[in-house]
Every structure is written in C-alpha cells, then in structure tokens.
Design a protein around this motif. Structure first.
Motif, PDB file in Angstrom:
ATOM      1  N   UNK A  32     -42.026   0.859   8.667  1.00  0.00           N
ATOM      2  CA  UNK A  32     -43.245   1.486   9.190  1.00  0.00           C
ATOM      3  C   UNK A  32     -43.086   2.991   9.355  1.00  0.00           C
ATOM      4  N   UNK A  33     -41.852   3.462   9.363  1.00  0.00           N
ATOM      5  CA  UNK A  33     -41.595   4.891   9.521  1.00  0.00           C
ATOM      6  C   UNK A  33     -42.297   5.684   8.410  1.00  0.00           C
ATOM      7  N   UNK A  34     -42.923   6.816   8.748  1.00  0.00           N
ATOM      8  CA  UNK A  34     -43.642   7.615   7.736  1.00  0.00           C
ATOM      9  C   UNK A  34     -42.769   8.036   6.563  1.00  0.00           C
ATOM     10  N   UNK A  63     -43.745   6.860   2.840  1.00  0.00           N
ATOM     11  CA  UNK A  63     -44.029   7.858   1.809  1.00  0.00           C
ATOM     12  C   UNK A  63     -43.227   7.591   0.541  1.00  0.00           C
ATOM     13  N   UNK A  64     -41.967   7.219   0.692  1.00  0.00           N
ATOM     14  CA  UNK A  64     -41.123   6.934  -0.465  1.00  0.00           C
ATOM     15  C   UNK A  64     -41.577   5.656  -1.159  1.00  0.00           C
ATOM     16  N   UNK A  65     -41.904   4.624  -0.394  1.00  0.00           N
ATOM     17  CA  UNK A  65     -42.328   3.345  -0.976  1.00  0.00           C
ATOM     18  C   UNK A  65     -43.612   3.506  -1.788  1.00  0.00           C
ATOM     19  N   UNK A  66     -44.469   4.401  -1.369  1.00  0.00           N
ATOM     20  CA  UNK A  66     -45.738   4.612  -2.095  1.00  0.00           C
ATOM     21  C   UNK A  66     -45.515   5.123  -3.515  1.00  0.00           C
ATOM     22  N   UNK A  72     -32.805   2.184   5.883  1.00  0.00           N
ATOM     23  CA  UNK A  72     -33.769   1.553   6.792  1.00  0.00           C
ATOM     24  C   UNK A  72     -33.055   0.395   7.478  1.00  0.00           C
ATOM     25  N   UNK A  73     -32.809   0.532   8.788  1.00  0.00           N
ATOM     26  CA  UNK A  73     -31.965  -0.413   9.512  1.00  0.00           C
ATOM     27  C   UNK A  73     -32.760  -1.129  10.600  1.00  0.00           C
TER      28      UNK A  73
END
Length: 330
Positions: free
Chosen positions: A72-74, A78-81, A115-116
């Motif tokens: 959920x972190x911005x 942003x990277x996943x998009x 991402x942890x």
C-alpha cells in the motif's frame, strides 16, 4: 491422457456456460471478489472470457495489498503501476518461491525495493518499505546486510513474551509468526519473495537473552538467504521487535558480498521455474543446508589436522636428518 483432455474440455465448457448465463457485473461483484489469488489464477486459465474478467487490476490489487500490506506504500504502488500486468505481475512473481537459473548472465540494477510484512496468526503486526541503492561502492564491496529498523528503533507487537525455557511457546511462535520479504526490481519490473514465510527456527540467544526468529530460503546449492527477527522485552510482558535484517551466507559461513548477492537476487526474480514451498519443506531444506555445512566444516577440520600432522612429520624428519648430520661430523 484422454481422461485429462475430457476433464479440461468439461471445465472449459462449464466455465463458458457460467459466463454466458450470468451477467459480467454479477460475476465481478459476487464471485470473483470472493476468490483468493490461487483460485482467481486458476479461474483465469479456464477460458478466454474468464481470463479477461479475472485479470482486472482492481481484483489483484485488493488481493496483493491484503496479502502484503506493505504494498500500500506510495513508493511500492508507483513502481507496481509500471509492471506489465501491474499487481498480477507482483502476485505471480512473489507468491511462489524462486528457483535459480545458474547460467543466465545478469547486469546489476541501480536500485531495488524491499516490501516487508510480519504477521501473527495471519494478522499484520508490521509493514515497511525499504529502498536500497545497489550502485554505491560501499554496497557492492561490502557483505550484504540489510537492516530494516534504525539502530535505536523498537517496534511493539502486542504479543506476550514467553519464558526462555518454554519449548512449546517457541514452537507456537515458529508456526504463527510469519514473514514476507518481497524484493522488487523497478528497472526490470520483476520481483521475488525471498522469505520462507514460516520460521525455520526460533531460539534464545545464549549471551544477550534476546529471542531470534529465523526465516531462510536456500537460493543456490551453497548459498542461503536468511532473515533474522530479533525480539526483546520482559517475560510475560509485550514483545518488541528490535532488529529485522537480511543476509546471504555461503557453505563456509561467509557473508556474500553485495555485488554477488544482487546477481543471485536477480536470477531468482527472472527464474521461469517457480514453485510454492510450504513451511515444512522450507525448514527441511534449511536443515539439510545446515547439515551439509556441518559436514563440510568437519571435512575441512579433518584435512587441516592431516596437513598439520604431515607438516610436523616433515619437520621432525628434517630435524632428525640435520641432527644426524651434525652428530656424524662432530
């Protein structure tokens, strides 16, 4: 083989009849939203029509952020998009465990994101995103050691700390304290989950008295990726997390350098062959690695002892010959 074809044909025909009978809005709202990631991926492979419905990004975004709240972190969003299939790409890369392709050439990326997430009995207790600059000389020439927490940072967990002689409590912690560590490569748009999810061991440190929970994946035959969660607190009081760190170690107990570790991680991300590994299998794999490590150490010790004895024998022979020579002439 004929039975397999018949089952696939029946499955495809039944899924086609469902999509033709029910309106797509009903399927989207009342069926697909109730499926988990594995079921949704299976439904997507049953027919071309269901594939279009099952690969909608909002479905996979809901599944991914529920499975890994850190996404959920911005920064992560942003990277996943930018990934080819957005959240579906992340799920397909991160849900199974990677299998290494040893011979594929790799060029290190300039940055990777961690991402942890830590869960207790399936409920999240900690989530964080960490960015690592993999271009710096310090990173490339130093042993890989990623610390997620600041030196003085302590994270509360709302869990009660058990006694250090309570084996049952340690076993309970191994079963119920799970961890996910997803490494994301923004440049290559790939990811891999490098955690065993369930702990492979939980023990009390003999010197500090702190609790250490270890998660480990054997990345290659002679290299393991280990994640250590160090907990502290008073017995019977709230347990706090003091350290969350990732390292790589070879068969001789040496830490893998940053440059080599990046190559190993990227081979894991780009590996085509993947499989889902349960906690029992991960623990068995780790125990086999430790056994091979112990046997290797014993062989080295035995060889060193043999070499020492040979050296002592040669030295004795030289001394005896020299003594005999001097005795004869004097």
């Amino acid at each position: 083989m004929a039975n397999e074809i018949e089952r696939n044909t029946n499955s495809t025909s039944s899924s086609s009849s469902i999509t033709s009978t029910l309106h797509h809005d009903i399927i989207n709202s009342h069926i697909l939203t109730k499926l988990d990631g594995e079921a949704l991926a299976s439904a997507a492979s049953s027919s071309s029509e269901l594939r279009l419905l099952c690969t909608q990004n909002h479905l996979w975004k809901t599944i991914c952020t529920a499975t890994w709240p850190s996404l959920n972190d911005p920064v992560a969003a942003s990277v996943i998009s930018t990934f080819p299939s957005n959240h579906f790409s992340i799920f397909s890369d991160s849900f199974p465990s990677p299998s290494i392709n040893h011979h594929r050439p790799i060029t290190p990326s300039p940055e990777f994101i961690s991402a942890v997430d830590i869960f207790y009995q399936g409920k999240p207790v900690f989530s964080r995103i960490n960015r690592t600059d993999s271009r710096s000389k310090w990173f490339l020439s130093s042993p890989l050691w990623l610390d997620l927490l600041e030196p003085s940072e302590v994270v509360p967990t709302r869990l009660k700390l058990g006694r250090n002689d309570d084996v049952e409590w340690l076993n309970h912690l191994e079963e119920n304290l799970t961890l996910s560590w997803i490494v994301i490569d923004p440049a290559r748009k790939r990811a891999a989950n490098v955690s065993s999810r369930r702990a492979v061991s939980a023990r009390w440190h003999w010197l500090s008295g702190e609790l250490e929970v270890l998660y480990s994946v054997v990345m290659e035959e002679e290299i393991t990726c280990g994640i250590k969660v160090t907990c502290c607190g008073k017995v019977g009081g709230e347990m706090h997390v003091r350290e969350i760190s990732l390292t790589m170690e070879d068969m001789d107990g040496r830490h893998v350098m940053g440059e080599e570790s990046m190559v190993i991680l990227q081979r894991a991300m780009e590996s085509v062959k993947r499989k889902r590994v349960d906690g029992k299998e991960a623990k068995e794999s780790y125990e086999k690695f430790c056994e091979r490590k112990r046997e290797r150490r014993e062989r080295l010790i035995k060889r060193h002892k043999t070499l020492d004895m040979v050296a002592m024998f040669v030295a004795f022979c030289v001394f005896a010959a020299l003594f005999s020579f001097l005795w004869f002439w004097l």
